[in-house]
Design a protein around this motif. Sequence first.
Motif, PDB file in Angstrom:
ATOM      1  N   LEU B 205     -51.685 -43.703 -15.069  1.00  0.00           N
ATOM      2  CA  LEU B 205     -51.881 -44.604 -16.195  1.00  0.00           C
ATOM      3  C   LEU B 205     -52.947 -45.637 -15.849  1.00  0.00           C
ATOM      4  O   LEU B 205     -53.751 -46.039 -16.690  1.00  0.00           O
ATOM      5  CB  LEU B 205     -50.568 -45.299 -16.555  1.00  0.00           C
ATOM      6  CG  LEU B 205     -49.431 -44.349 -16.944  1.00  0.00           C
ATOM      7  CD1 LEU B 205     -48.156 -45.134 -17.185  1.00  0.00           C
ATOM      8  CD2 LEU B 205     -49.808 -43.527 -18.172  1.00  0.00           C
ATOM      9  N   PHE B 383     -52.903 -55.428 -17.868  1.00  0.00           N
ATOM     10  CA  PHE B 383     -52.002 -55.635 -19.006  1.00  0.00           C
ATOM     11  C   PHE B 383     -51.752 -54.311 -19.727  1.00  0.00           C
ATOM     12  O   PHE B 383     -50.613 -53.969 -20.064  1.00  0.00           O
ATOM     13  CB  PHE B 383     -52.636 -56.661 -19.956  1.00  0.00           C
ATOM     14  CG  PHE B 383     -51.885 -56.917 -21.220  1.00  0.00           C
ATOM     15  CD1 PHE B 383     -50.902 -57.901 -21.270  1.00  0.00           C
ATOM     16  CD2 PHE B 383     -52.156 -56.194 -22.373  1.00  0.00           C
ATOM     17  CE1 PHE B 383     -50.214 -58.145 -22.450  1.00  0.00           C
ATOM     18  CE2 PHE B 383     -51.468 -56.433 -23.546  1.00  0.00           C
ATOM     19  CZ  PHE B 383     -50.488 -57.406 -23.587  1.00  0.00           C
ATOM     20  N   ALA B 384     -52.808 -53.553 -19.930  1.00  0.00           N
ATOM     21  CA  ALA B 384     -52.683 -52.279 -20.639  1.00  0.00           C
ATOM     22  C   ALA B 384     -51.949 -51.237 -19.799  1.00  0.00           C
ATOM     23  O   ALA B 384     -51.098 -50.486 -20.296  1.00  0.00           O
ATOM     24  CB  ALA B 384     -54.071 -51.758 -21.018  1.00  0.00           C
ATOM     25  N   ARG B 385     -52.273 -51.200 -18.514  1.00  0.00           N
ATOM     26  CA  ARG B 385     -51.630 -50.228 -17.622  1.00  0.00           C
ATOM     27  C   ARG B 385     -50.116 -50.436 -17.593  1.00  0.00           C
ATOM     28  O   ARG B 385     -49.333 -49.504 -17.750  1.00  0.00           O
ATOM     29  CB  ARG B 385     -52.204 -50.374 -16.209  1.00  0.00           C
ATOM     30  CG  ARG B 385     -53.643 -49.908 -16.116  1.00  0.00           C
ATOM     31  CD  ARG B 385     -54.419 -50.584 -14.987  1.00  0.00           C
ATOM     32  NE  ARG B 385     -55.725 -49.955 -14.811  1.00  0.00           N
ATOM     33  CZ  ARG B 385     -56.731 -50.476 -14.119  1.00  0.00           C
ATOM     34  NH1 ARG B 385     -56.588 -51.658 -13.524  1.00  0.00           N
ATOM     35  NH2 ARG B 385     -57.870 -49.841 -14.014  1.00  0.00           N
ATOM     36  N   GLY B 387     -48.469 -51.986 -19.777  1.00  0.00           N
ATOM     37  CA  GLY B 387     -47.949 -51.916 -21.142  1.00  0.00           C
ATOM     38  C   GLY B 387     -47.506 -50.537 -21.603  1.00  0.00           C
ATOM     39  O   GLY B 387     -46.797 -50.415 -22.600  1.00  0.00           O
ATOM     40  N   VAL B 388     -47.932 -49.499 -20.920  1.00  0.00           N
ATOM     41  CA  VAL B 388     -47.476 -48.163 -21.309  1.00  0.00           C
ATOM     42  C   VAL B 388     -46.542 -47.533 -20.273  1.00  0.00           C
ATOM     43  O   VAL B 388     -46.070 -46.413 -20.443  1.00  0.00           O
ATOM     44  CB  VAL B 388     -48.656 -47.203 -21.608  1.00  0.00           C
ATOM     45  CG1 VAL B 388     -49.401 -47.673 -22.856  1.00  0.00           C
ATOM     46  CG2 VAL B 388     -49.604 -47.110 -20.419  1.00  0.00           C
ATOM     47  N   LYS B 390     -43.407 -48.148 -19.354  1.00  0.00           N
ATOM     48  CA  LYS B 390     -42.035 -47.877 -19.791  1.00  0.00           C
ATOM     49  C   LYS B 390     -41.958 -46.552 -20.559  1.00  0.00           C
ATOM     50  O   LYS B 390     -41.029 -45.769 -20.374  1.00  0.00           O
ATOM     51  CB  LYS B 390     -41.534 -49.030 -20.675  1.00  0.00           C
ATOM     52  CG  LYS B 390     -40.074 -48.949 -21.080  1.00  0.00           C
ATOM     53  CD  LYS B 390     -39.673 -50.170 -21.916  1.00  0.00           C
ATOM     54  CE  LYS B 390     -38.340 -49.997 -22.601  1.00  0.00           C
ATOM     55  NZ  LYS B 390     -37.199 -49.831 -21.694  1.00  0.00           N
ATOM     56  N   PHE B 391     -42.939 -46.324 -21.405  1.00  0.00           N
ATOM     57  CA  PHE B 391     -42.947 -45.102 -22.201  1.00  0.00           C
ATOM     58  C   PHE B 391     -43.039 -43.863 -21.318  1.00  0.00           C
ATOM     59  O   PHE B 391     -42.338 -42.870 -21.532  1.00  0.00           O
ATOM     60  CB  PHE B 391     -44.139 -45.161 -23.164  1.00  0.00           C
ATOM     61  CG  PHE B 391     -44.246 -44.004 -24.105  1.00  0.00           C
ATOM     62  CD1 PHE B 391     -43.269 -43.761 -25.066  1.00  0.00           C
ATOM     63  CD2 PHE B 391     -45.349 -43.148 -24.069  1.00  0.00           C
ATOM     64  CE1 PHE B 391     -43.386 -42.698 -25.959  1.00  0.00           C
ATOM     65  CE2 PHE B 391     -45.473 -42.083 -24.955  1.00  0.00           C
ATOM     66  CZ  PHE B 391     -44.486 -41.849 -25.908  1.00  0.00           C
TER      67      PHE B 391
END
Lengths: 447, 447, 447
Positions: B205, B383-385, B387-388, B390-391
Amino acid sequence: VTITEPQKDLDVATGAEGAIEIERELADQTRDYVERPERDLRRRPWQTYIDAELGMRGYWYPVARSKDLVDGSPQPVKVLGEEILLVRKGDKLYGVEDRCLHRGARFSARPLSLSEDTITCWYHTWTYDLEDGRIRCILNDPDSNLAGKPGIRAYAIEERRGLIFAYIGDGEPPALEGDLPPGLLDEDVTYHIAELRMIGANWRLALENSFDPGHHFIHNWSPLVIESGFPITFGYVAKKGEEHMMVDYHVEGPGPLGFTRTTKEGEYLFEATIPGKDGKPDTLYKAPGAVGRTNEELDALFQGMPPIRIGIWMPCVNSIENFPGTLTGYEWLVPVDENTTMCVTIGGKRCATPEESEAWKGEQGHIEWKVPVVDKFIVDDDFARVGVQKFYEDEDGWYRERMYRPDIEITMLRKFFANNARGIQTREKAVGSSRRRVSSETASENK
Amino acid sequence: VTITEPQKDLDVATGAEGAIEIERELADQTRDYVERPERDLRRRPWQTYIDAELGMRGYWYPVARSKDLVDGSPQPVKVLGEEILLVRKGDKLYGVEDRCLHRGARFSARPLSLSEDTITCWYHTWTYDLEDGRIRCILNDPDSNLAGKPGIRAYAIEERRGLIFAYIGDGEPPALEGDLPPGLLDEDVTYHIAELRMIGANWRLALENSFDPGHHFIHNWSPLVIESGFPITFGYVAKKGEEHMMVDYHVEGPGPLGFTRTTKEGEYLFEATIPGKDGKPDTLYKAPGAVGRTNEELDALFQGMPPIRIGIWMPCVNSIENFPGTLTGYEWLVPVDENTTMCVTIGGKRCATPEESEAWKGEQGHIEWKVPVVDKFIVDDDFARVGVQKFYEDEDGWYRERMYRPDIEITMLRKFFANNARGIQTREKAVGSSRRRVSSETASENK
Amino acid sequence: VTITEPQKDLDVATGAEGAIEIERELADQTRDYVERPERDLRRRPWQTYIDAELGMRGYWYPVARSKDLVDGSPQPVKVLGEEILLVRKGDKLYGVEDRCLHRGARFSARPLSLSEDTITCWYHTWTYDLEDGRIRCILNDPDSNLAGKPGIRAYAIEERRGLIFAYIGDGEPPALEGDLPPGLLDEDVTYHIAELRMIGANWRLALENSFDPGHHFIHNWSPLVIESGFPITFGYVAKKGEEHMMVDYHVEGPGPLGFTRTTKEGEYLFEATIPGKDGKPDTLYKAPGAVGRTNEELDALFQGMPPIRIGIWMPCVNSIENFPGTLTGYEWLVPVDENTTMCVTIGGKRCATPEESEAWKGEQGHIEWKVPVVDKFIVDDDFARVGVQKFYEDEDGWYRERMYRPDIEITMLRKFFANNARGIQTREKAVGSSRRRVSSETASENK
């Protein structure tokens, strides 16, 4: 069997042909394992010991200090995964399961003892007999037919030498004395009891460290040792084939099962050579406290000290005699859960008068024993115990460890425990039996 | 292949018919997946990549900064789930498994290197050769027949450009240079190395974000961008069927496997129309930094800048050329464990004199590159890394994600890695092989 | 059905022969269970209720306070395991799945609503219709054929009495009014709404406590009770065989399903005798607030108070009438996840003028209701709810609990819920359906 008269015991134990035979057999079995690990891929000779993750069932364990349990203030403790509420009422001591039969509330969250010998749940007023755990009555259902029915577990509780002991097992408990290490009840010895402390390691890793003939090296970094400049050995090595001569096993008789080792029997090492590779010179490494001392001096130093004898006793206590000075001590490594051990440490001094005894229990024991021994020396044992926990907890250590010759005493310990354990604790026994759970599918078939 | 002479490389790579064929094929395969997700219910064309949760095995990875490893102070690191102790002894560097063969103690808890090329376990004095991991000797069992036997893993370690690299794989390591991104060793470039930082996301990710043509939008919220008022695109879109023309793949040759994209090839968007529903008016949304600027002005602004070229290189490093200004940079996204990535970020400046070089390594690089780029710009990538994560970690994201056309470059990346990976890391390989564990039931059958 | 005119409702409900029959049947079924637990080893008569670990699906739930959701500041909430982003835009309210279809980013991490009725993902600009969750457009892929396609879940959202409600279920939602407890919409009642609070217990343990006829005992330790010296009963006991007479079930009609109990019907106990054992004297224990009061005084005290009526309504709300004084209140125990419940508590006062109403919403409601009732009284309910969580979460409590006669009302509640639930929530429904995951082995077979 007492630890205060060591020579006599040693004589007795090693004098018996049967005992020596047992020791040799244990040593042979485990030496074979240590020397040929590849043949043991699929099993260990001490499987029962490996399975005893939560401790051994059917023994008395110290669970609290007398002074921490005062009348009117019940205390919860956890041992071998069992949650127990300790209650002192006048001159009586009780221990009951800290879990209401009704809906599982913990009494300890708001302990209510409303009559002489009962505990009442703060949630729905179920009231239990502290002695046998039966339901005495329910305050808000006075006519309940549950009165008198079996309720919660009740534990046999005893108090000795400033400690409270609970029997964790089934059925009628054996005599407490049989589970106490030798010498503990000697009347002329007074104990200073350290604060109970939790160690983040399984009880077996904690216990093995105490007896481990190769663990001495860690104490080179103990604050006490650094401050005093005292020499600490790297560990000792028994002569090959004579490992069993180092240890005296007590497998029969009225006392607890266990064994002892006297330090003088082994060979101590204060220096070692690390060979150089590819023609480079060897490196001689000397223990920090031994630097500047000749081997003769070191030898004289140790020969001049009283012999230290270390014992291990079932279920989980070690004894140490003549350390430091002429003090004796005990250290229980009580299983709390799979990854936590409660250490109960006491230091004993032979006291001639009641005044001497009182002083030792208080400030004197604190200054002369607790701070130097527990805080500044045993601290390294805890470091070591915690230091191998991850390997055994997460990385299959019990099956993956690679042992060496000094470990024969460790493996003898394991085999001894595996042979003699009254039982092992399981999570199911610890938390309580539950009714069999079925899925809703199965349930509907059984309508 | 170097990133400092971009046009030449681009020519070479896209000039080869074979390379273009490979790129078209990758694009076609992945476009098919993106456009018809329903047919891929049961598999992904990049399954190897999905299985590489802990990273790819058989590569060199940066594991520490040179300046963080000083003589006499061994440092533990964790990469691809492997715990490694790094040791500097004079001009030699070593890396060994941070786990004693005996009982699994971590050397790093109390690191002891008592001779020139050995490490000694603080618990029982087992002493290992730092170079090959073999047991050199055991201090408290001098005659042990374990001396010279295989002990712990030893890692190939190299040092380049202020970084320490370890080879995580089996057998003889390939040349380090083959795993370094192009241009890294250019002698006239000096690097400022940021503090290593941990990102709470899987390495894939983290890496995908770097190359993602649709991720630009997040930088509209970077402190650097907000402060400067600089316009940031929403991302760009390749023309349909021409996705493979954007990217140059390097699948052969002496350099590392990877590919690059030059920003000018794509179409950049600074505004978009959100259609109104049920007859309501459309909404025109313009990127914050683009407000008040015409499309011509924006175009002129970007045409006036040096072309930015972004590269992705196996096993996990991205390169960026001409950003900011004429600086170049690299960012390794090193797997630590399944949910953590260590980011190694360096910013390179072409320096004419030793003085210029020294200044860049210190305060100047900190002020001109580290603070604005790492702290104020890359912060949004993290932040973006995260942010995904958990999914993908908890919600089956690898099989549930729904891709769109700009993701073709992401899926090409995945397919490329899946096609070219030397191997993938598994937890078993990371932690070490253990003997087969059996239950006591099985064991007793095998007596 | 309203709670503000209790007697009439009571008449209506208990007047119907059918209702009484249902109640008797429920009581008989569950009494049988309570009295003969051994026959229920393999199933529970309320299995559906036990399976509803995450709550019941197909209902409206309060998810936030109106005042906490302001225009321009979307708020994430979690109910029944579902993560929802609430958005207020002018006079419209929306609720959508807080998870981008593309790569699972949470909108709430950086909420962007760039047009009147859309939400845009901060990562790759995917833009969704807030009303139906469809993909409206993608800013950086303007021609994407995903526009207009189904995207994320959209929730039906309504606002009533200062609370925002979301429908958690499939298909067309029923009318919100049908899921609100009786009396809630009475226009002359104004509500003070307490801060939402999280309770570390499963929603069923939280809800059962509210209705539990045996739970009163815990309030003897409520700060409010201790300060006031008010007597609190131990709980009450219905006469055997008349348990169903205590409760009025509403199983038909336009209102929500639920039932009520009026306090005066039961027998209250303020003292109890704990029998002595082995000839020792009995102990009389009197509730702290009852000490010094005769039974006649206690009786007169309670007869002089307005009757308190407690209601339980599906899916998870209790109502309380005439407590304290003439106030009414509601308490929703909304499932958040398996181990957490969000408590939404409101206190209603009949207000004659708009000024009175405004005062109640603010400082007056805070001082007269929130602090004494929620902070100083309900605090003990939370203590009890959390106090049994471990048993039900870790120790198989749902199958291991041992009930007593006052629990018949609890088991009737369970049976009622099990009989009438529209559906139960599962983790799979909560988190979203994922494509079937297959191993790489299976995948390669399917090439």
